[in-house]
Design a protein around this motif. Structure first.
Motif, PDB file in Angstrom:
ATOM      1  N   ALA A 222       0.837  -1.202   0.000  1.00  0.00           N
ATOM      2  CA  ALA A 222       0.000   0.000   0.000  1.00  0.00           C
ATOM      3  C   ALA A 222       0.876   1.258   0.000  1.00  0.00           C
ATOM      4  N   GLY A 223       1.962   1.231   0.758  1.00  0.00           N
ATOM      5  CA  GLY A 223       2.887   2.362   0.775  1.00  0.00           C
ATOM      6  C   GLY A 223       3.568   2.571  -0.561  1.00  0.00           C
ATOM      7  N   LEU A 224       3.961   1.489  -1.208  1.00  0.00           N
ATOM      8  CA  LEU A 224       4.586   1.591  -2.528  1.00  0.00           C
ATOM      9  C   LEU A 224       3.606   2.192  -3.536  1.00  0.00           C
ATOM     10  N   PHE A 225       2.384   1.689  -3.557  1.00  0.00           N
ATOM     11  CA  PHE A 225       1.387   2.215  -4.485  1.00  0.00           C
ATOM     12  C   PHE A 225       1.057   3.675  -4.174  1.00  0.00           C
ATOM     13  N   ALA A 226       0.973   4.017  -2.889  1.00  0.00           N
ATOM     14  CA  ALA A 226       0.691   5.405  -2.503  1.00  0.00           C
ATOM     15  C   ALA A 226       1.831   6.323  -2.934  1.00  0.00           C
ATOM     16  N   GLY A 227       3.064   5.893  -2.738  1.00  0.00           N
ATOM     17  CA  GLY A 227       4.211   6.702  -3.152  1.00  0.00           C
ATOM     18  C   GLY A 227       4.232   6.944  -4.650  1.00  0.00           C
ATOM     19  N   ILE A 228       3.948   5.901  -5.410  1.00  0.00           N
ATOM     20  CA  ILE A 228       3.872   6.044  -6.871  1.00  0.00           C
ATOM     21  C   ILE A 228       2.727   6.987  -7.230  1.00  0.00           C
ATOM     22  N   GLY A 229       1.597   6.848  -6.540  1.00  0.00           N
ATOM     23  CA  GLY A 229       0.452   7.718  -6.784  1.00  0.00           C
ATOM     24  C   GLY A 229       0.758   9.180  -6.497  1.00  0.00           C
ATOM     25  N   VAL A 230       1.509   9.439  -5.431  1.00  0.00           N
ATOM     26  CA  VAL A 230       1.901  10.821  -5.103  1.00  0.00           C
ATOM     27  C   VAL A 230       2.741  11.405  -6.234  1.00  0.00           C
ATOM     28  N   MET A 231       3.669  10.625  -6.749  1.00  0.00           N
ATOM     29  CA  MET A 231       4.533  11.123  -7.817  1.00  0.00           C
ATOM     30  C   MET A 231       3.761  11.335  -9.116  1.00  0.00           C
ATOM     31  N   ILE A 232       2.815  10.452  -9.413  1.00  0.00           N
ATOM     32  CA  ILE A 232       1.980  10.641 -10.602  1.00  0.00           C
ATOM     33  C   ILE A 232       1.137  11.902 -10.452  1.00  0.00           C
ATOM     34  N   ALA A 233       0.534  12.082  -9.284  1.00  0.00           N
ATOM     35  CA  ALA A 233      -0.285  13.277  -9.041  1.00  0.00           C
ATOM     36  C   ALA A 233       0.558  14.549  -9.149  1.00  0.00           C
ATOM     37  N   ALA A 234       1.753  14.526  -8.594  1.00  0.00           N
ATOM     38  CA  ALA A 234       2.639  15.692  -8.672  1.00  0.00           C
ATOM     39  C   ALA A 234       3.030  15.969 -10.120  1.00  0.00           C
ATOM     40  N   GLY A 235       3.341  14.913 -10.859  1.00  0.00           N
ATOM     41  CA  GLY A 235       3.698  15.087 -12.268  1.00  0.00           C
ATOM     42  C   GLY A 235       2.554  15.644 -13.085  1.00  0.00           C
ATOM     43  N   LEU A 236       1.357  15.140 -12.830  1.00  0.00           N
ATOM     44  CA  LEU A 236       0.191  15.662 -13.549  1.00  0.00           C
ATOM     45  C   LEU A 236      -0.063  17.117 -13.199  1.00  0.00           C
ATOM     46  N   TYR A 237       0.000  17.442 -11.913  1.00  0.00           N
ATOM     47  CA  TYR A 237      -0.278  18.802 -11.491  1.00  0.00           C
ATOM     48  C   TYR A 237       0.778  19.776 -12.016  1.00  0.00           C
ATOM     49  N   HIS A 238       2.033  19.445 -11.811  1.00  0.00           N
ATOM     50  CA  HIS A 238       3.109  20.371 -12.180  1.00  0.00           C
ATOM     51  C   HIS A 238       3.478  20.307 -13.652  1.00  0.00           C
ATOM     52  N   GLY A 239       3.225  19.157 -14.290  1.00  0.00           N
ATOM     53  CA  GLY A 239       3.617  19.029 -15.686  1.00  0.00           C
ATOM     54  C   GLY A 239       2.502  19.291 -16.671  1.00  0.00           C
ATOM     55  N   VAL A 240       1.276  18.977 -16.310  1.00  0.00           N
ATOM     56  CA  VAL A 240       0.165  19.081 -17.258  1.00  0.00           C
ATOM     57  C   VAL A 240      -0.727  20.272 -16.923  1.00  0.00           C
ATOM     58  N   MET A 241      -1.052  20.431 -15.672  1.00  0.00           N
ATOM     59  CA  MET A 241      -2.018  21.443 -15.280  1.00  0.00           C
ATOM     60  C   MET A 241      -1.415  22.850 -15.163  1.00  0.00           C
ATOM     61  N   MET A 242      -0.126  22.928 -14.972  1.00  0.00           N
ATOM     62  CA  MET A 242       0.480  24.262 -14.784  1.00  0.00           C
ATOM     63  C   MET A 242       1.177  24.736 -16.016  1.00  0.00           C
TER      64      MET A 242
END
Length: 162
Positions: free
Chosen positions: A142-162
């Motif tokens: 669960a921690g591994l999946f959550a960590g990957i999810g955090v990085m995907i969310a950050a990439g989407l927010y900072h790379g796509v949305m901004m």
């Protein structure tokens, strides 16, 4: 000593939702470790916590196979720290010397709790083992999946949305 570790110094005795309390305490302590010792310190403490968790849970459940007592939250602490390693590593690699910015630990907490409760795929398979190792492994997944999810969310927010 194994009981104290398994309940993470009594955190697992808090009610209601001891797993959520364990995760919340883990986030606060993980952020403090990250602030004081950076990513290397958090990585080292995560490894120690994983080892201590396997030892304590195995010892506590040696005569109770198949149990996963709700007061045992060392698995949540270890899994939550695995989730925090991802943003910690990213900020450390960029030379960040401050507190981990608020969206990262909040996202790690929420995603970890989601995967820990929902138990998809490998998380559920580890939980279904019904042994002491499974108690720890489901939260590490669960921690591994959550960590990957955090990085995907950050990439989407900072790379796509901004």
């Amino acid at each position: 000593m194994s009981r104290i570790l398994a309940t993470f110094f009594g955190t697992g005795l808090l009610r209601p939702a001891p797993g959520t309390w364990g995760s919340a305490v883990a986030v606060a302590l993980g952020m403090l470790i990250d602030r004081v010792a950076g990513f290397p310190g958090l990585a080292l403490m995560t490894a120690v916590m994983i080892w201590a968790g396997f030892w304590a849970v195995n010892r506590e459940l040696s005569d109770r196979p198949g149990e996963d007592p709700s007061e045992f939250v060392i698995d949540e602490v270890a899994g939550q720290w695995v989730a925090l390693l991802f943003p910690s590593a990213a900020f450390w690699a960029r030379g960040w010397d401050g507190w981990m910015p608020w969206p990262a630990p909040v996202a790690a907490f929420l995603l970890f709790r989601l995967f820990d409760i929902w138990k998809p795929w490998l998380v559920g398979a580890a939980d279904a083992r019904g042994d002491a190792a499974g108690v720890m492994l489901d939260d590490l997944w669960a921690g591994l999946f959550a960590g990957i999810g955090v990085m995907i969310a950050a990439g989407l927010y900072h790379g796509v949305m901004m």
